[in-house]
Each structure stands twice: as structure tokens, then as C-alpha cells.
Design a protein around this motif. Structure first.
Motif, PDB file in Angstrom:
ATOM      1  N   CYS A 198     -65.232  42.496  58.665  1.00 31.11           N
ATOM      2  CA  CYS A 198     -65.852  42.749  59.967  1.00 31.11           C
ATOM      3  C   CYS A 198     -67.364  42.910  59.816  1.00 31.11           C
ATOM      4  N   GLU A 199     -68.097  41.906  60.248  1.00 33.61           N
ATOM      5  CA  GLU A 199     -69.557  41.909  60.100  1.00 33.61           C
ATOM      6  C   GLU A 199     -70.206  43.056  60.852  1.00 33.61           C
ATOM      7  N   SER A 200     -69.715  43.352  62.058  1.00 29.13           N
ATOM      8  CA  SER A 200     -70.318  44.411  62.863  1.00 29.13           C
ATOM      9  C   SER A 200     -70.155  45.775  62.213  1.00 29.13           C
ATOM     10  N   VAL A 201     -69.050  45.971  61.494  1.00 24.68           N
ATOM     11  CA  VAL A 201     -68.800  47.254  60.832  1.00 24.68           C
ATOM     12  C   VAL A 201     -69.708  47.423  59.623  1.00 24.68           C
ATOM     13  N   LEU A 254     -61.284  46.508  53.629  1.00 30.32           N
ATOM     14  CA  LEU A 254     -61.067  45.419  54.580  1.00 30.32           C
ATOM     15  C   LEU A 254     -62.078  45.393  55.726  1.00 30.32           C
ATOM     16  N   PRO A 255     -62.396  46.538  56.350  1.00 28.77           N
ATOM     17  CA  PRO A 255     -63.398  46.485  57.423  1.00 28.77           C
ATOM     18  C   PRO A 255     -64.766  46.004  56.940  1.00 28.77           C
ATOM     19  N   PRO A 307     -74.087  54.825  60.586  1.00 29.30           N
ATOM     20  CA  PRO A 307     -73.738  55.170  59.194  1.00 29.30           C
ATOM     21  C   PRO A 307     -72.302  54.813  58.799  1.00 29.30           C
ATOM     22  N   ILE A 308     -71.576  54.139  59.703  1.00 29.46           N
ATOM     23  CA  ILE A 308     -70.172  53.867  59.411  1.00 29.46           C
ATOM     24  C   ILE A 308     -70.012  53.028  58.149  1.00 29.46           C
ATOM     25  N   ASN A 309     -70.979  52.111  57.894  1.00 27.41           N
ATOM     26  CA  ASN A 309     -70.868  51.277  56.689  1.00 27.41           C
ATOM     27  C   ASN A 309     -70.983  52.111  55.412  1.00 27.41           C
ATOM     28  N   PHE A 310     -71.902  53.098  55.431  1.00 23.76           N
ATOM     29  CA  PHE A 310     -72.065  53.969  54.262  1.00 23.76           C
ATOM     30  C   PHE A 310     -70.852  54.888  54.091  1.00 23.76           C
ATOM     31  N   ILE A 311     -70.325  55.368  55.199  1.00 22.92           N
ATOM     32  CA  ILE A 311     -69.152  56.254  55.133  1.00 22.92           C
ATOM     33  C   ILE A 311     -67.967  55.519  54.517  1.00 22.92           C
ATOM     34  N   LEU A 312     -67.747  54.283  54.976  1.00 21.29           N
ATOM     35  CA  LEU A 312     -66.651  53.485  54.429  1.00 21.29           C
ATOM     36  C   LEU A 312     -66.865  53.182  52.946  1.00 21.29           C
ATOM     37  N   TYR A 329     -76.246  44.344  52.901  1.00 17.74           N
ATOM     38  CA  TYR A 329     -76.438  44.991  51.607  1.00 17.74           C
ATOM     39  C   TYR A 329     -75.212  45.802  51.193  1.00 17.74           C
ATOM     40  N   ILE A 330     -74.477  46.348  52.162  1.00 16.44           N
ATOM     41  CA  ILE A 330     -73.260  47.094  51.840  1.00 16.44           C
ATOM     42  C   ILE A 330     -72.192  46.155  51.290  1.00 16.44           C
TER      43      ILE A 330
END
Length: 234
Positions: A79-82, A74-75, A87-92, A207-208
Motif C-alpha cells: 500500500c503506497e499511501s500507507v 504487507l501494508p 507517522p503510521i509508516n514508522f510505527i509499522l 524510504y520506508i
């Protein structure tokens, strides 16, 4: 369609093409890594008896995995900023991939190894064929978003009916329609990633999100095919 000669090309045009090509390569690389992780975890679930026994005795783990994959998806999706924050996008994305792989493993152990391997093979052929089709076809699937939305609603309704009215034929129809719809979604998401002549395109910064969308399409196609094979094998 714009007509341009060599003199009219500028560095901005080159940069745009370069950025888009780099974006496509990055997305496909991420998806490939996700699929390799998923295949490795599936293999452990399918071929290691101790893992099957452990999961069978602790079925609540599947629901934990389902909750985790929703919580991490969901994030990224909403959520575009997330999804643009490293690295939060890669972690998620990593957590989502592991949770999705674990969830798939819990489903896969209900079937024989042969059925799972056949489902993987069929999915691979379908995905490769659809990817080539999406890259080569002149048909713009991004303009068909309204049709895909309606088809998804119909699929959800059929799925709800199948829950309350158990029927082998209904489940076969549900899974067959699901394969078709998510095959179209796969083409849709690949064309959005490509940009260019298509009606809609995604930003190279997302890209994520692009990798997540394509990965979900592939995994969902696999689940529908696995269910179909499992029904026909019984």
C-alpha cells in the motif's frame, strides 16, 4: 549517456542529486537502527537464560511474532499511501522490526552462542562487501529482476520439497542457494535505492519501503547462514 558541461547544469539537477543523496543517507540510517535493535534483542535471547526458558515454555509466542511481522510488512509493501504516510509508516516499521527481531531470537536460541556470533560476523562481512560492490559495480542488477523472480520460485519449490523429504544435503543446498539469491536481492535493492544509471529506481518518498527491503535481505541472509552453521556444527 548524457554529456553535460558546467553551464548546462541547473538548480533542478542539483536538487535531484541532493534529494537522492539525502534519501540514501536516510535509508541507511534507518536500516542501521533496525539492525542495532535486532542485535540487541538477539543478544538478550542468546545470553539470558531466563528469556530462553520463558520462550521455550511459550513457543506460541514465535508464531504470534511471525503473524505480526507479516501483518505489518504487507501494508508497507503493498500500500503506497500507507508507507508514505507519517507517522503510521514508522510505527509499522518499528513493529515489524521488533516482531522480526523476536522471531529471530526464537530461532537463535536453538543454536549455541558461538554459532550465532559466527553467523552474525559472517553476515556482517557479506553485507559490507555486497554494499561496496553494489555502490561501485557497473553491472546493473536491477535489469535482472526476471532472473531473481525465477530463482525465488525455484528456491520456494526446493524449500517445500525439503519439508516433506528431510535431508541434510537438501537443506544445505537450500540454504546455500538462499544465501546467493538474497545476496543478489541485496545488491538489487541497494541499486534501486541509488537510482541514477540503473534501469529501475525507487521514489525518494518510499524510504520506508527501501529500508524494509534491505533489512529483510540482510536478516534472511543471516537466517540462512545461521542454519548452515547449525547443520555443520551438529
Amino acid at each position: 549517456m548524457f554529456k553535460r558541461d558546467i553551464e548546462s547544469l541547473n538548480s533542478g539537477d542539483f536538487d535531484d542529486r541532493y534529494i537522492r543523496h539525502a534519501f540514501i543517507s536516510k535509508v541507511f540510517s534507518i536500516v542501521a537502527a533496525q539492525l542495532l535493535v535486532t542485535l540487541a534483542i538477539l543478544a538478550i535471547f542468546v545470553f539470558v537464560d531466563a528469556v530462553q526458558d520463558f520462550v521455550g515454555e511459550n513457543r506460541w509466542l514465535m508464531w504470534v511474532a511471525l503473524a505480526l511481522l507479516i501483518a505489518t510488512m504487507l501494508p508497507i509493501a503493498c500500500c503506497e499511501s500507507v508507507r508514505r504516510s507519517y507517522p503510521i509508516n514508522f510505527i509499522l516499521l518499528i513493529l515489524f522490526t521488533l516482531a522480526e527481531s523476536f522471531y529471530l531470537g526464537c530461532i537463535a536460541i536453538r543454536h549455541t552462542p558461538d554459532v550465532v556470533l559466527i553467523a552474525v560476523g559472517i553476515t556482517a562481512v557479506v553485507v559490507v562487501a555486497l554494499t561496496i560492490f553494489a555502490l561501485q559495480t557497473s553491472i546493473d542488477f536491477t535489469a535482472c529482476w526476471a532472473f531473481l523472480l525465477i530463482a525465488s520460485v525455484v528456491l520456494i519449490i526446493i524449500g517445500i520439497v525439503a519439508i516433506f523429504v528431510p535431508s541434510r544435503i537438501l537443506i544445505i543446498c537450500y540454504c546455500s542457494i538462499g544465501v546467493v539469491i538474497f545476496s543478489m536481492y541485496l545488491v538489487f535493492d541497494i541499486q534501486i535505492m541509488m537510482g541514477g544509471r540503473h534501469k529501475f529506481a525507487i521514489s525518494p518518498e518510499d524510504y520506508i519501503f527501501a529500508a524494509l527491503s534491505i533489512y529483510i535481505d540482510i536478516v534472511t541472509i543471516f537466517m540462512y547462514i545461521l542454519t548452515l552453521l547449525g547443520i555443520t556444527d551438529n
